[in-house]
Design a protein around this motif. Sequence first.
Motif, PDB file in Angstrom:
ATOM      1  N   ASP A  22      47.338  -1.921 -19.243  1.00 35.46           N
ATOM      2  CA  ASP A  22      46.776  -0.619 -19.586  1.00 35.46           C
ATOM      3  C   ASP A  22      47.210  -0.230 -20.999  1.00 35.46           C
ATOM      4  OD1 ASP A  22      45.497  -0.428 -17.124  1.00 35.46           O
ATOM      5  OD2 ASP A  22      47.278   0.432 -16.185  1.00 35.46           O
ATOM      6  N   THR A  23      46.318   0.412 -21.713  1.00 39.84           N
ATOM      7  CA  THR A  23      46.482   0.652 -23.146  1.00 39.84           C
ATOM      8  C   THR A  23      47.819   1.269 -23.543  1.00 39.84           C
ATOM      9  OG1 THR A  23      44.097   0.848 -23.367  1.00 39.84           O
ATOM     10  CG2 THR A  23      45.431   1.725 -25.161  1.00 39.84           C
ATOM     11  N   GLU A  24      48.182   2.380 -22.936  1.00 42.00           N
ATOM     12  CA  GLU A  24      49.429   3.043 -23.340  1.00 42.00           C
ATOM     13  C   GLU A  24      50.640   2.146 -23.119  1.00 42.00           C
ATOM     14  OE1 GLU A  24      49.887   6.978 -21.759  1.00 42.00           O
ATOM     15  OE2 GLU A  24      47.917   7.597 -22.497  1.00 42.00           O
ATOM     16  N   ASN A  25      50.663   1.463 -21.972  1.00 43.18           N
ATOM     17  CA  ASN A  25      51.776   0.553 -21.682  1.00 43.18           C
ATOM     18  C   ASN A  25      51.798  -0.617 -22.653  1.00 43.18           C
ATOM     19  OD1 ASN A  25      52.606   2.099 -19.479  1.00 43.18           O
ATOM     20  ND2 ASN A  25      51.377   0.920 -18.040  1.00 43.18           N
ATOM     21  N   CYS A  77      50.593  -0.783 -25.751  1.00 40.40           N
ATOM     22  CA  CYS A  77      51.000  -0.339 -27.089  1.00 40.40           C
ATOM     23  C   CYS A  77      52.510  -0.098 -27.164  1.00 40.40           C
ATOM     24  CB  CYS A  77      50.240   0.916 -27.480  1.00 40.40           C
ATOM     25  SG  CYS A  77      48.468   0.617 -27.723  1.00 40.40           S
ATOM     26  N   ALA A  78      53.055   0.549 -26.144  1.00 40.12           N
ATOM     27  CA  ALA A  78      54.490   0.843 -26.140  1.00 40.12           C
ATOM     28  C   ALA A  78      55.329  -0.426 -25.998  1.00 40.12           C
ATOM     29  CB  ALA A  78      54.826   1.820 -25.012  1.00 40.12           C
ATOM     30  N   LEU A 121      48.040   2.015 -31.434  1.00 41.09           N
ATOM     31  CA  LEU A 121      47.044   2.688 -30.608  1.00 41.09           C
ATOM     32  C   LEU A 121      45.705   2.792 -31.333  1.00 41.09           C
ATOM     33  CD1 LEU A 121      46.452   4.163 -27.927  1.00 41.09           C
ATOM     34  CD2 LEU A 121      47.140   6.282 -29.073  1.00 41.09           C
ATOM     35  N   ASP A 151      42.180   6.480 -28.165  1.00 38.81           N
ATOM     36  CA  ASP A 151      42.574   7.881 -28.261  1.00 38.81           C
ATOM     37  C   ASP A 151      41.373   8.836 -28.229  1.00 38.81           C
ATOM     38  OD1 ASP A 151      41.553   7.257 -30.751  1.00 38.81           O
ATOM     39  OD2 ASP A 151      43.186   8.213 -31.868  1.00 38.81           O
TER      40      ASP A 151
END
Length: 185
Positions: free
Chosen positions: A52-55, A57-58, A64, A91
Amino acid sequence: MSQQLLNSGVAGRLEPLPAADHPDLLAPPVADAIRSLDLDAYVAAIDPEYADTENLCAHYDVPLDASINAVVVRGTRAGVEKHVVCMTPADRRVDVNGLVRKKLNARKASFAPMDYAVDATGMEYGGITPVGVPEDWPIWVDAVAADVPWVCIGSGIRGSKLFLPGADLLKLPGAERVDDLARPN
């Protein structure tokens, strides 16, 4: 690896490899499309827990603003269904009930059900990508996404990500640049 991709920083801590040489890291329809299209595509293995994107990227330091999501939308009018893949920066959110519904000439538009999207594409949920989707599905690329030098997108599976120039999204069959396809969150 492409020097441009390496210099862009888009891959973060991932190690992209030429996608055409690594079909084992792609869903079968994605691998088939990579073989038949002239794309400057690279693939990097990831832990599926971070798909998943947020995970992603982090965990992998992928920017992002280079992460582009594929959203499958279903529109209906008089019992006839149409589908489209919308490519939007992570975003932003797709204007499903405005621009997409009107452009599809649909009375009603919504996100396609997960089971349908997975079955129709032959890809895993969370890894769906425009590369290799059914040929009769248009691909609408938000202008912001098309202008990103290098993008990170799904590979058809949750265990890897594709990297390619944003402009290459417009080389996909049925692809079209669409201004204001998505709105800021």
